[in-house]
Structures are given as C-alpha cells and as structure tokens.
Design a protein around this motif. Structure first.
Motif, short mmCIF file in Angstrom:
data_model
loop_
_atom_site.label_atom_id
_atom_site.label_comp_id
_atom_site.label_asym_id
_atom_site.label_seq_id
_atom_site.Cartn_x
_atom_site.Cartn_y
_atom_site.Cartn_z
N ASP A 181 0.85 -1.19 0.00
CA ASP A 181 0.00 0.00 0.00
C ASP A 181 0.88 1.24 0.00
OD1 ASP A 181 -2.32 -1.33 0.09
OD2 ASP A 181 -2.61 -1.19 2.26
N PRO A 182 0.44 2.30 -0.71
CA PRO A 182 1.26 3.52 -0.76
C PRO A 182 1.69 3.99 0.63
CG PRO A 182 -0.59 3.71 -2.25
CD PRO A 182 -0.74 2.40 -1.54
N GLU A 183 0.80 3.84 1.63
CA GLU A 183 1.15 4.33 2.96
C GLU A 183 2.27 3.54 3.61
OE1 GLU A 183 -2.08 5.59 5.72
OE2 GLU A 183 -3.31 4.63 4.19
N LEU A 184 2.44 2.29 3.18
CA LEU A 184 3.43 1.43 3.82
C LEU A 184 4.79 1.48 3.13
CD1 LEU A 184 1.16 -1.68 4.38
CD2 LEU A 184 1.82 0.03 6.06
N GLU A 233 7.63 3.45 5.17
CA GLU A 233 8.26 2.79 6.32
C GLU A 233 9.23 1.71 5.86
OE1 GLU A 233 4.69 1.05 8.33
OE2 GLU A 233 5.60 -0.86 7.80
#
Lengths: 250, 235
Positions: free
Chosen positions: A171-174, A177
């Motif tokens: 996912d783009p959000e991950l 990190e």
C-alpha cells in the motif's frame, strides 16, 4: 565483492539479458532502474540461481562460477552468500515470524538453535517487530510481512542482499516505512543490490545507479550522474516519464 | 412392510464382526495409495522426463475403469497365472495358500493410487512457487524445502480430500464379494439369505458404514485442525 560478467538469458526467442556486466564493491548499494521487461529482475534472480542464465560468470568473494555450468553443490554454496527480499515477501506461510528468520540459520547454515533464535530476535527487533515473534504471516499486515522478509535476509548476514522491487506490492502508505528501513540497514554498510521504481529513494540510498533497457546496461554512475544529469537519451525519456508531475483535480 | 428389529440386530452383529476385514483392506489400500500416489504425483508435478508420460498413462487408465471390473480382472489373472509366476520365482506357495483379501488389496490399490495422485498433485500445485524460491534463497536444498515448507502447506489442502477418498474406498471395499471376500456389507447379508430379511440387513450395514464414516470424518477434522494452526486467528 560481487562481479557479474557477460550474462545472457533468453526465453525462447525473447532475449531478456544480452551481455550485462556488474561490479559491486563491499558496502556498496547498487540500485537498478529500468522499465518493465528491461531485464533488471531477471538479472537479480540469476544471481540467486532462481533463473538459470544461458551464459556468464558470477564471482562472490573469492569464488567464481559459470552460471550455466553450476552444479547443485555450487548453487547451494553460492545461495548461502546471498539473501533475497521478494516483491511479495514470500514468507513461509507455515512458520511464525521468528521461525521464518531462524529456518535458514538452523537448517541451511546448521547453526545451534539457541544462537539462531538470538540472532532472529535481534533481526526482528531491528525491523520493529519485537512483539510479533509468534505471529504467522497470515496474522501480519503487508508492511509487517515485508519487514519480516527483510529481517530474514539480514539475519543470514550474507555478502549481499538482493531486493526485488521490495515495495511495489505494498500500500502507498506502507512504502515509506519499508524504504526507510532499507535505508537504515544500508547505512550499516551491508552490500545491497536493489531493483526499484522509487527514484527519490534510489537517489538517497544508492552509491551507484544502473539504468537498464532491452537487456543491456544503458548508463551507470553515481545517483547525480544518472538521475540528475543523465547522458543517454533513453535514460532521460525514462526519468521524464516516471517523474512527470501529476496534476490533481479533486 | 414388516421390519423385524431382532433381525436388524442379528445382521448388525454379523456386520460388526467383519469390521476388521473392511478396515484392514481400507487401511492397507490407503497406505499403498499414499506412498505410490506421492511418487506418481511428484513425477507428474515436476515433469520428470519419460517417467511423467508413464505416470500420466497410468492415471488415465485406472481413473477410467470401474472398480468392480479391476477386481474381477485381477482375480481372474490371479487364478490363472499365480501358480506359474510363483514357480517362476521359485516360491513354494500356490494359489490356494493366498487369501483373496490380498487380491482385493492389490486390485483396489491401482484406482487408489491413481485417485490419490490426482489429489496430491492438486495440493502440490496449490503451494505458490514463491515458497520454494524463499526456501532456496535462505539456503535450503530442494528436499529440505519440500519437507519443511511445501509438504505441511500442501497437507492442509490435501487432508480434506483424503478424508473423502478414505470414505469412498471404505465403501468400495464392499465390492470384494465379487472375488469371494466377506466384509461388513456381505457379513450383514449372511442372515438375509436365511430369513429373507434383506431390508433389515441393508439397514444394519448402513448403520455400520455411518458409524465408520463418522469416525473417519472426526479423525480427518482433528488432523486438519492440528496442521492448520498457522491459518488461525491472532495468537
């Protein structure tokens, strides 16, 4: 030190690699860029003998092997010098996070169990999953799974870690990190070869950038040379297409 | 219709006394089917040259034949050829010394191997290629990867089908009457032939088969549960 010389690979009439040479010094982080089908993933997979190259030699440390003539014993020996981080992590589904890391140490490298568990715990702590030892992959998020995958590779303390598009299934959000974790590990001086589409990450982390197209290396150099002042037209086209600013109309 | 409970009970007792025969045939055939089924499936899945064509042929032939046909043909071949084969091998046994149960086991093994290998192959293919690759890249050999990573995952897919195969085989053993072996089904029918109580006898046989199926189902479910831990909820 890793050296790949004159590697060729084709599927039927389709030439995927057409004579590629790569030299990676110890501690170097080499990022390989290129469009789909440029052969970058095949290059990485050939180093782990996941693809059998038609021609070429591989040197890791003191040992050299001809890629198309490697015996089973050579292949197992060379694989123990490398570690691989997959695009879709490929964690062992029937093993917990901790067991995923210890498996290669205990079975592959014949390490005593207690020592392997110690190393695995440290590796999981390094990727921020100290509290997830006993979780099975199905109980972890995509980003956590990929971090276990990275811990599994780091724990082996190989001569080189090969990353095959480690963030493109996330996912783009991950993505962020995971990239900053890889960056952190790179700063510890571990030799890496990374295939990715993340240009700004490549700029930050790479000591050398290789741009591939049509099974050959088009351009290589420092991130500044390749990404900021590319000499080749093909490189410029690729970067322009990838970095084209998007206008949002929401 | 006039159902006589005491005749059901007689047939039931007779059927129960033959449970060991039914279970023996089923169990031995399942073990043989598993052992050879794994080999046939592995040959076909990993496309071993030459052998894989032979394995394909074997499966196609034995999947297509009715089990009673295989039983009767094996029995005929056994009766007509066993003595000459035995003397060729310098064995002193003759066709009279060998229990027909072994013929039944022999005949049922072929379709069992064919069917098991199909299910095993399907289960093997259900495990992603990436699991093998991950094993190789952490330094495991093919056999280590297979035993520690692939086998446990494929078993999870295979065990539910295995339960079905075992039950189907157990029911198929009732055909051994064709070659003169008495099992649960034919044990129940013994009294029917005396008292003309066929309905009671079949009812008694059905009760025994239900019982046996329940036990097999239960065992299958417990195995599934114990090997499927990794699919569970957060620890």
């Amino acid at each position: 030190m890793i050296e790949i010389k004159n590697i060729h690979k084709s599927y039927g009439k389709n030439k995927i690699l057409n004579g590629v040479d790569v030299h990676v010094d110890e501690g170097e982080v080499v990022v390989i860029l290129g469009a789909s089908g440029s052969g970058k993933t095949t290059l990485l997979r050939s180093i782990s003998f996941l693809e059998s190259a038609d021609q070429g030699t591989l040197t890791i440390g003191e040992r050299t092997v001809e890629l198309n003539k490697a015996k089973k014993r050579d292949i197992v020996a060379f694989r123990k010098k490398t570690a691989f981080v997959f695009q879709n992590h490929n964690l062992f589904n029937n093993r917990t996070a901790l067991e995923n890391v210890t498996e290669g140490l205990i079975v592959g490298r014949k390490m005593p169990k207690a020592e392997a568990v110690e190393i695995a715990k440290n590796a999981l702590a390094k990727v921020g999953l100290a509290d997830r030892h006993d979780y099975y992959p199905s109980q972890l998020s995509g980003g956590q799974q990929q971090r276990v995958g990275i811990a599994r590779a780091v724990a082996l303390s190989p001569e080189v870690i090969l990353f095959d598009e480690p963030t493109s299934a996330l996912d783009p959000e991950l993505i962020g990190e995971t990239l900053s974790l890889i960056k952190k590990i790179a700063q510890e001086g571990i030799t890496m070869m990374i295939v990715t589409h993340e240009i700004s990450f490549a700029y930050d982390v790479a000591s050398k950038v290789i741009f591939m197209d049509g099974g050959v290396i088009v351009e290589e150099g420092t991130p500044d040379e390749v990404l900021v002042r590319p000499k080749e037209e093909r490189t410029r086209q690729f970067l322009k297409r990838i970095l084209k600013p998007v206008e949002f109309n929401i | 219709m006039n159902i006589k409970p005491e005749l059901i009970w007689e047939a039931f007792k007779s059927a129960v006394s033959y449970i060991p025969i039914t279970l023996l045939i089923t169990l031995v055939v399942v073990v043989i089917g598993l052992l050879f089924g794994i080999i046939v499936a592995a040959i076909r899945t990993y496309r071993v040259p030459v052998l894989s064509h032979a394995a394909d042929g074997f499966v196609i032939i034995f999947k297509a034949m009715p089990i009673n046909l295989i039983l009767v043909v094996s029995s005929l071949l056994f009766v007509t050829h066993f003595n000459s084969i035995a003397s060729f091998l310098h064995l002193t046994v003759t066709v009279r010394d060998v229990s027909r149960i072994y013929v039944g086991i022999f005949a049922l093994s072929f379709p069992a191997i064919a069917q098991m290998s199909e299910f095993i192959r399907g289960s093997l293919l259900s495990v992603d290629r990436g699991q093998y690759e991950a094993g190789y890249t952490v330094g495991l050999t093919f056999l280590q990867t297979f035993r520690r990573i692939i086998l446990p995952q494929m078993m999870l897919v295979f065990v539910p089908s295995l339960t079905g195969i075992v039950i189907a085989l157990m029911k198929a053993t009732s055909l051994v009457i064709l070659i003169g072996v008495v099992d649960v089904m034919n044990g129940a029918l013994k009294y029917a032939n005396l008292y003309f109580s066929y309905f009671e006898a079949y009812l008694a046989a059905a009760l025994v088969y239900w019982g046996l199926s329940l036990v097999i189902e239960f065992l299958g479910k417990s195995v599934e549960k114990s090997i499927g831990r990794y699919r569970g909820d957060p620890a």
